[in-house]
Enzyme design. Structure first.
Site, PDB file in Angstrom:
ATOM      1  N   ARG A 160       1.060  -1.208  -0.169  1.00 24.21           N
ATOM      2  CA  ARG A 160      -0.060   0.054   0.147  1.00 24.21           C
ATOM      3  C   ARG A 160       0.872   1.076   0.082  1.00 24.21           C
ATOM      4  NH1 ARG A 160      -4.883   1.419   4.195  1.00 24.21           N
ATOM      5  NH2 ARG A 160      -3.276   1.066   5.752  1.00 24.21           N
ATOM      6  N   ASP A 443      -3.511   2.855  13.582  1.00 21.12           N
ATOM      7  CA  ASP A 443      -2.926   3.584  12.458  1.00 21.12           C
ATOM      8  C   ASP A 443      -3.135   4.885  12.509  1.00 21.12           C
ATOM      9  OD1 ASP A 443      -5.019   3.386  11.201  1.00 21.12           O
ATOM     10  OD2 ASP A 443      -4.200   1.688   9.818  1.00 21.12           O
TER      11      ASP A 443
END
Length: 521
Positions: A160, A443
């Site tokens: 990602r 996150d």
């Protein structure tokens, strides 16, 4: 070549920052950066239109794409046919080994929300990926050594990259910082694409934070150029798109269409999606105001509409639908574990029953729970793309029905948002982008929804369950109180300042990672 690397060339960096990789970055920047900036401006224009009274909806100009029954995405690529369990995490050396060994089918190697984009993390993460693919990776502490299992037992790597909005200040073309998206993509592609093909897989990606099919079209063009430049067949790259912004939920089918030769499906997020709900409608009062974030489950009406539409859209076009994150971390407390595992099992049971082909976990200890649930539904089948969900018919009004979300805004919810955001930002500023907080792996998405809720509540002068109104003074006082609970308050000075900047600014700051990134040299 007019490309400059301003970051230090540490040991082995020349294996990643090769002439081929830098040449690809320069080509992509010169070809596509103008379009990237135009699309970022288009995001701001849409927000302005919504502030003036416009509404999100399915696009009339792309109705032919949605109505055409014939087109499909490319067949699933090797290593991406069975995705019943995917583990996410940053690309540090220990996590790289643990994720690949976890028993998950796929590892989302995260250079975005679970990664602080320091120069060392950006390039070091790429070295770890290269070493994993070439089986040169190991890691040791005083207590334990880590090594890879046999290749056939390893998870498939899906990288990602950063979102379109983030720059990479350490690589410049003509004195201008390059897109972090293009840097992360090109460094991995140049170093590892052919190695992955030789291993029988390919260069696979997760694409974050897109807001329109035009942004997907840009990625598709980047893929074509990169494949042509390196000399591998078009369609070798495969990408799964995270539908984690509110506008993208209305363009799922078009996003698949734009990437159809390179598509590996769509993913349903949670925190980033709610963050985008607030950001998109930030000036529209209480119609899009959310209660305490932990009370907004995937089963509330507007979230349920979003996930059901995602499965229906993917399977209609032969694409995988991947479910959201189970962020729980196994604890030493049996009672905490019992509750956490029960919640994960219930969440994954809902997803598998709805037709999702797999789902995410954040910790190796949760892989078995997720796999067991999907095994019970899939059996020997690798996926359930054939479950078309033709019973689903989601309207724009259902996607927009945020006001129907049950729950309230409480002092406990405010305190949790403050504490989680400050703890996360302290770790982020120290170089760690994935952090265990209150038995959850957090996150940047969690910090984003936390600070965005506070910004929204303060703007709307929300009254808490205690009778207090959310004000600047209240947020600052609670921040000091929550930091005092953590001990070592000096550690949190920079995080406190950054948190208050993004939570209490008069003008909403689109991404907290932008001012955070400015703190680094």
């Amino acid at each position: 070549m007019s490309i400059d690397v301003t970051g230090p060339m540490n040991e082995r960096y020349d294996e990643i920052l090769t002439e081929r990789a830098l040449g690809l970055i320069e080509t992509l920047h010169r070809t596509y950066d103008g379009r990237r900036k135009e699309l970022l401006e288009r995001r701001e224009q849409r927000v302005a239109e919504i502030a003036a009274g416009a509404s999100l909806g399915f696009l009339p100009e792309t109705k032919d794409v949605r109505d055409d029954p014939e087109w499909r995405v490319a067949p699933a690529a090797p290593g991406l046919v069975d995705r019943r369990v995917e583990i996410t995490g940053p690309t540090d050396r220990k996590m790289t080994i643990n994720a690949l060994n976890s028993g998950a089918k796929v590892w989302l190697a995260d250079q975005e929300d679970a990664n602080t984009p320091t120069w060392e993390n950006v390039v070091g993460g790429q070295l770890n990926l290269l070493d994993a693919i070439t089986r040169k990776i190991d890691f040791s502490t005083d207590a334990k050594s880590y090594a890879l299992k046999p290749d056939e037992e390893l998870a498939t790597i899906v990288v990602r990259p950063r979102g379109w909005h983030l720059p990479e200040k350490h690589i410049q073309v003509d004195g201008e910082p390059v897109s972090g998206s293009l840097v992360d993509f090109a460094l991995y592609f140049a170093a590892c694409a052919e190695l992955q093909i030789t291993r029988g897989q390919g260069p696979y990606f997760y694409l974050p934070k897109m807001e329109s099919h035009l942004e997907a079209r840009l990625w598709n063009d980047v893929f074509v150029t990169a494949q042509d430049t390196i000399g591998i067949p078009r369609g070798t790259i495969r990408a799964t798109v995270l539908i984690e912004t509110y506008p993208a939920a209305f363009e799922m089918e078009e996003i698949l269409y734009e990437l159809r030769d390179h598509s590996a499906g769509l993913n349903a997020g949670r925190w980033d999606y709610m963050f985008s709900v607030i950001k998109t409608h930030r000036t529209r009062g209480t119609d899009f105001q959310l209660p305490d974030r932990n009370s907004v489950t995937m089963t509330v009406p507007f979230m349920r509409a979003y996930t059901e539409l995602l499965v229906r859209t993917c399977h209609k076009r032969g694409a995988h639908a991947i479910g959201g994150m189970a962020a729980f971390i196994p604890s030493k407390d049996p009672a905490v574990n019992e509750q956490a595992f029960a919640k994960v099992e219930a969440d994954k049971t809902r997803e598998a029953g709805d037709g999702f082909d797999g789902s995410w976990v954040a910790h190796p200890g949760m892989v078995e729970t997720c796999r067991t649930v999907f095994d019970s539904v899939l059996g020997d089948k690798p996926n359930q793309v054939d479950k078309l969900r033709e019973d689903v018919a989601v309207t724009a009004d259902q996607l927009l029905d945020v006001a129907a979300t049950p729950g309230e805004v409480t002092e406990a919810g405010l305190r949790n948002n403050v504490s989680v955001a400050v703890q996360y930002l302290a770790a982020w500023l120290e170089g760690t982008g994935a952090v265990g907080i209150f038995n959850l792996m957090e996150d940047a998405a969690t910090a984003e929804i936390s600070r965005s809720q506070i910004w929204q509540w303060r703007r709307n002068q929300v009254v808490l369950d205690t009778g207090e109104t959310v004000t600047t003074d209240l947020v600052e006082r609670i921040a000091d109180e929550e930091i005092d609970k953590l001990g070592n308050p000096d550690r949190y000075d920079a995080a406190r300042a950054l948190f208050l900047e993004v939570a209490l600014a008069d003008e909403y700051i689109d991404f907290l990672t932008l001012p955070a990134y400015e703190r680094f040299s």
